[in-house]
Design a protein around this motif. Sequence first.
Motif, PDB file in Angstrom:
ATOM      1  N   ASP A   1      25.617  40.572  33.011  1.00  0.00           N
ATOM      2  CA  ASP A   1      26.394  40.952  34.191  1.00  0.00           C
ATOM      3  C   ASP A   1      27.449  41.985  33.803  1.00  0.00           C
ATOM      4  OD1 ASP A   1      28.993  39.744  33.597  1.00  0.00           O
ATOM      5  OD2 ASP A   1      27.983  37.833  33.861  1.00  0.00           O
ATOM      6  N   TYR A   2      28.131  42.512  34.800  1.00  0.00           N
ATOM      7  CA  TYR A   2      29.075  43.601  34.608  1.00  0.00           C
ATOM      8  C   TYR A   2      30.543  43.175  34.719  1.00  0.00           C
ATOM      9  CZ  TYR A   2      25.001  46.666  35.280  1.00  0.00           C
ATOM     10  OH  TYR A   2      23.796  47.303  35.169  1.00  0.00           O
ATOM     11  N   VAL A   3      30.828  41.889  34.766  1.00  0.00           N
ATOM     12  CA  VAL A   3      32.204  41.450  34.994  1.00  0.00           C
ATOM     13  C   VAL A   3      33.135  41.955  33.896  1.00  0.00           C
ATOM     14  CG1 VAL A   3      33.735  39.451  35.233  1.00  0.00           C
ATOM     15  CG2 VAL A   3      31.540  39.492  36.430  1.00  0.00           C
ATOM     16  N   ASP A   4      32.754  41.809  32.631  1.00  0.00           N
ATOM     17  CA  ASP A   4      33.618  42.285  31.543  1.00  0.00           C
ATOM     18  C   ASP A   4      33.810  43.796  31.617  1.00  0.00           C
ATOM     19  OD1 ASP A   4      34.101  39.772  30.486  1.00  0.00           O
ATOM     20  OD2 ASP A   4      32.453  39.893  29.042  1.00  0.00           O
ATOM     21  N   LEU A   5      32.762  44.507  31.961  1.00  0.00           N
ATOM     22  CA  LEU A   5      32.845  45.963  32.094  1.00  0.00           C
ATOM     23  C   LEU A   5      33.831  46.347  33.202  1.00  0.00           C
ATOM     24  CD1 LEU A   5      30.054  48.409  31.680  1.00  0.00           C
ATOM     25  CD2 LEU A   5      31.240  48.479  33.847  1.00  0.00           C
ATOM     26  N   LEU A   6      33.803  45.626  34.318  1.00  0.00           N
ATOM     27  CA  LEU A   6      34.730  45.889  35.425  1.00  0.00           C
ATOM     28  C   LEU A   6      36.167  45.597  35.011  1.00  0.00           C
ATOM     29  CD1 LEU A   6      32.590  44.378  38.301  1.00  0.00           C
ATOM     30  CD2 LEU A   6      33.139  46.797  37.996  1.00  0.00           C
ATOM     31  N   ARG A   7      36.361  44.522  34.252  1.00  0.00           N
ATOM     32  CA  ARG A   7      37.709  44.203  33.750  1.00  0.00           C
ATOM     33  C   ARG A   7      38.230  45.315  32.843  1.00  0.00           C
ATOM     34  NH1 ARG A   7      35.663  38.583  32.240  1.00  0.00           N
ATOM     35  NH2 ARG A   7      36.180  37.313  34.049  1.00  0.00           N
ATOM     36  N   THR A   8      37.358  45.814  31.986  1.00  0.00           N
ATOM     37  CA  THR A   8      37.755  46.830  31.012  1.00  0.00           C
ATOM     38  C   THR A   8      38.022  48.185  31.636  1.00  0.00           C
ATOM     39  OG1 THR A   8      36.472  45.708  29.301  1.00  0.00           O
ATOM     40  CG2 THR A   8      37.014  48.016  28.898  1.00  0.00           C
ATOM     41  N   HIS A   9      37.172  48.603  32.571  1.00  0.00           N
ATOM     42  CA  HIS A   9      37.242  49.968  33.095  1.00  0.00           C
ATOM     43  C   HIS A   9      37.833  50.084  34.505  1.00  0.00           C
ATOM     44  CE1 HIS A   9      35.059  51.703  29.730  1.00  0.00           C
ATOM     45  NE2 HIS A   9      34.235  50.674  29.801  1.00  0.00           N
ATOM     46  N   GLY A  10      38.022  48.955  35.201  1.00  0.00           N
ATOM     47  CA  GLY A  10      38.457  49.013  36.593  1.00  0.00           C
ATOM     48  C   GLY A  10      39.910  49.382  36.790  1.00  0.00           C
ATOM     49  N   GLY A  11      40.742  49.005  35.828  1.00  0.00           N
ATOM     50  CA  GLY A  11      42.157  49.352  35.899  1.00  0.00           C
ATOM     51  C   GLY A  11      42.791  48.968  37.224  1.00  0.00           C
ATOM     52  N   GLY A  12      43.605  49.875  37.741  1.00  0.00           N
ATOM     53  CA  GLY A  12      44.321  49.622  38.985  1.00  0.00           C
ATOM     54  C   GLY A  12      43.650  50.197  40.212  1.00  0.00           C
ATOM     55  N   ALA A  13      42.354  50.463  40.125  1.00  0.00           N
ATOM     56  CA  ALA A  13      41.640  51.014  41.284  1.00  0.00           C
ATOM     57  C   ALA A  13      41.778  50.068  42.475  1.00  0.00           C
ATOM     58  CB  ALA A  13      40.169  51.223  40.956  1.00  0.00           C
ATOM     59  N   GLN A  14      41.976  50.637  43.640  1.00  0.00           N
ATOM     60  CA  GLN A  14      42.014  49.833  44.859  1.00  0.00           C
ATOM     61  C   GLN A  14      40.606  49.606  45.392  1.00  0.00           C
ATOM     62  OE1 GLN A  14      44.601  48.099  46.365  1.00  0.00           O
ATOM     63  NE2 GLN A  14      45.266  48.557  44.291  1.00  0.00           N
ATOM     64  N   THR A  15      39.769  50.646  45.316  1.00  0.00           N
ATOM     65  CA  THR A  15      38.364  50.526  45.711  1.00  0.00           C
ATOM     66  C   THR A  15      37.526  51.105  44.587  1.00  0.00           C
ATOM     67  OG1 THR A  15      38.913  50.724  48.064  1.00  0.00           O
ATOM     68  CG2 THR A  15      36.621  51.123  47.438  1.00  0.00           C
ATOM     69  N   LEU A  16      36.801  50.238  43.931  1.00  0.00           N
ATOM     70  CA  LEU A  16      35.958  50.622  42.806  1.00  0.00           C
ATOM     71  C   LEU A  16      34.499  50.487  43.213  1.00  0.00           C
ATOM     72  CD1 LEU A  16      36.375  49.475  39.136  1.00  0.00           C
ATOM     73  CD2 LEU A  16      34.149  49.565  40.199  1.00  0.00           C
ATOM     74  N   MET A  17      33.720  51.525  42.972  1.00  0.00           N
ATOM     75  CA  MET A  17      32.277  51.468  43.210  1.00  0.00           C
ATOM     76  C   MET A  17      31.576  51.474  41.858  1.00  0.00           C
ATOM     77  SD  MET A  17      29.713  54.117  45.208  1.00  0.00           S
ATOM     78  CE  MET A  17      30.120  53.573  46.870  1.00  0.00           C
ATOM     79  N   LEU A  18      30.670  50.540  41.682  1.00  0.00           N
ATOM     80  CA  LEU A  18      29.832  50.474  40.489  1.00  0.00           C
ATOM     81  C   LEU A  18      28.411  50.818  40.909  1.00  0.00           C
ATOM     82  CD1 LEU A  18      29.348  49.683  37.481  1.00  0.00           C
ATOM     83  CD2 LEU A  18      28.959  47.344  38.320  1.00  0.00           C
TER      84      LEU A  18
ATOM     85  N   ILE B   1      32.836  43.649  48.327  1.00  0.00           N
ATOM     86  CA  ILE B   1      33.473  42.386  47.953  1.00  0.00           C
ATOM     87  C   ILE B   1      34.978  42.584  47.846  1.00  0.00           C
ATOM     88  CG2 ILE B   1      33.583  40.569  46.193  1.00  0.00           C
ATOM     89  CD1 ILE B   1      30.734  41.548  45.299  1.00  0.00           C
ATOM     90  N   ASN B   2      35.732  41.761  48.554  1.00  0.00           N
ATOM     91  CA  ASN B   2      37.193  41.748  48.407  1.00  0.00           C
ATOM     92  C   ASN B   2      37.565  40.739  47.330  1.00  0.00           C
ATOM     93  OD1 ASN B   2      37.683  43.696  50.338  1.00  0.00           O
ATOM     94  ND2 ASN B   2      38.016  42.213  51.978  1.00  0.00           N
ATOM     95  N   LEU B   3      38.519  41.123  46.481  1.00  0.00           N
ATOM     96  CA  LEU B   3      38.897  40.295  45.333  1.00  0.00           C
ATOM     97  C   LEU B   3      40.376  39.926  45.402  1.00  0.00           C
ATOM     98  CD1 LEU B   3      37.002  42.550  42.817  1.00  0.00           C
ATOM     99  CD2 LEU B   3      36.316  40.253  43.525  1.00  0.00           C
ATOM    100  N   PRO B   4      40.737  38.680  45.089  1.00  0.00           N
ATOM    101  CA  PRO B   4      42.120  38.229  45.220  1.00  0.00           C
ATOM    102  C   PRO B   4      42.996  38.491  43.989  1.00  0.00           C
ATOM    103  CG  PRO B   4      40.761  36.389  44.627  1.00  0.00           C
ATOM    104  CD  PRO B   4      39.839  37.582  44.753  1.00  0.00           C
ATOM    105  N   CYS B   5      42.621  39.419  43.129  1.00  0.00           N
ATOM    106  CA  CYS B   5      43.400  39.693  41.923  1.00  0.00           C
ATOM    107  C   CYS B   5      44.306  40.904  42.132  1.00  0.00           C
ATOM    108  CB  CYS B   5      42.472  39.904  40.730  1.00  0.00           C
ATOM    109  SG  CYS B   5      41.102  41.032  41.032  1.00  0.00           S
ATOM    110  N   GLU B   6      45.291  41.051  41.254  1.00  0.00           N
ATOM    111  CA  GLU B   6      46.200  42.209  41.322  1.00  0.00           C
ATOM    112  C   GLU B   6      45.462  43.495  40.977  1.00  0.00           C
ATOM    113  OE1 GLU B   6      49.629  42.569  41.990  1.00  0.00           O
ATOM    114  OE2 GLU B   6      49.333  40.595  42.881  1.00  0.00           O
ATOM    115  N   ASP B   7      44.672  43.428  39.915  1.00  0.00           N
ATOM    116  CA  ASP B   7      43.855  44.565  39.491  1.00  0.00           C
ATOM    117  C   ASP B   7      42.613  44.022  38.798  1.00  0.00           C
ATOM    118  OD1 ASP B   7      44.428  44.061  36.721  1.00  0.00           O
ATOM    119  OD2 ASP B   7      46.235  45.265  36.870  1.00  0.00           O
ATOM    120  N   PHE B   8      41.740  44.917  38.394  1.00  0.00           N
ATOM    121  CA  PHE B   8      40.442  44.479  37.877  1.00  0.00           C
ATOM    122  C   PHE B   8      40.535  43.768  36.530  1.00  0.00           C
ATOM    123  CE2 PHE B   8      38.977  47.105  41.289  1.00  0.00           C
ATOM    124  CZ  PHE B   8      37.852  46.425  41.730  1.00  0.00           C
TER     125      PHE B   8
END
Length: 171
Positions: free
Chosen positions: A89-106, A144-151
């Motif tokens: 899965d891509y969860v770790d990748l999203l954590r690493t590269h998502g940063g403070g993006a408000q809307t991230l497309m993978l 998908i809406n996520l309840p975290c501050e950032d990725f």
Amino acid sequence: MPRLILYRHAKSDWSNPEVHDHDRWLAPRGEDAAQRMAAWIDAERLTPDLILCSTALRTRLTLQALLPVLRGSCEIRLLREIYDASESDYVDLLRTHGGGAQTLMLIAHNPAIHDTARELVVDGDADAMHALAEKFPTAGLAEINLPCEDFSGLQPASGRLVRFVRPRDLM
């Protein structure tokens, strides 16, 4: 609240078995689906501020269809590790590269994109949840809406599926 858009690449061309998997083009059906999805993304104003895209040709061509409809500033990162991680899965990748993006497309591959959606989504629109449970087709898109501050704080079973759109839904 960050928003994640998981977008599976459009249908690839398997007509030439000599072509390496990373270098496959889109099939005509895939080209059509990529254009329809881009028009829908534009109409829905789902403009990301960050796009993480696999380096595989089929994902880059899916991204190319989106370029004319992107509004505002959008950072685009092509990452080989998305292609290389296509069996997990891509969860770790999203954590690493998502940063403070408000809307991230993978823009990525199956089965990992489907696994990621199932890992993250805990509730949402009932019809969308049912469709997502069945299959994540080529050129399919999950918002998908996520309840975290950032990725970096992305957690499994925390997302809300807003919608799940397949190219056939746009015909």
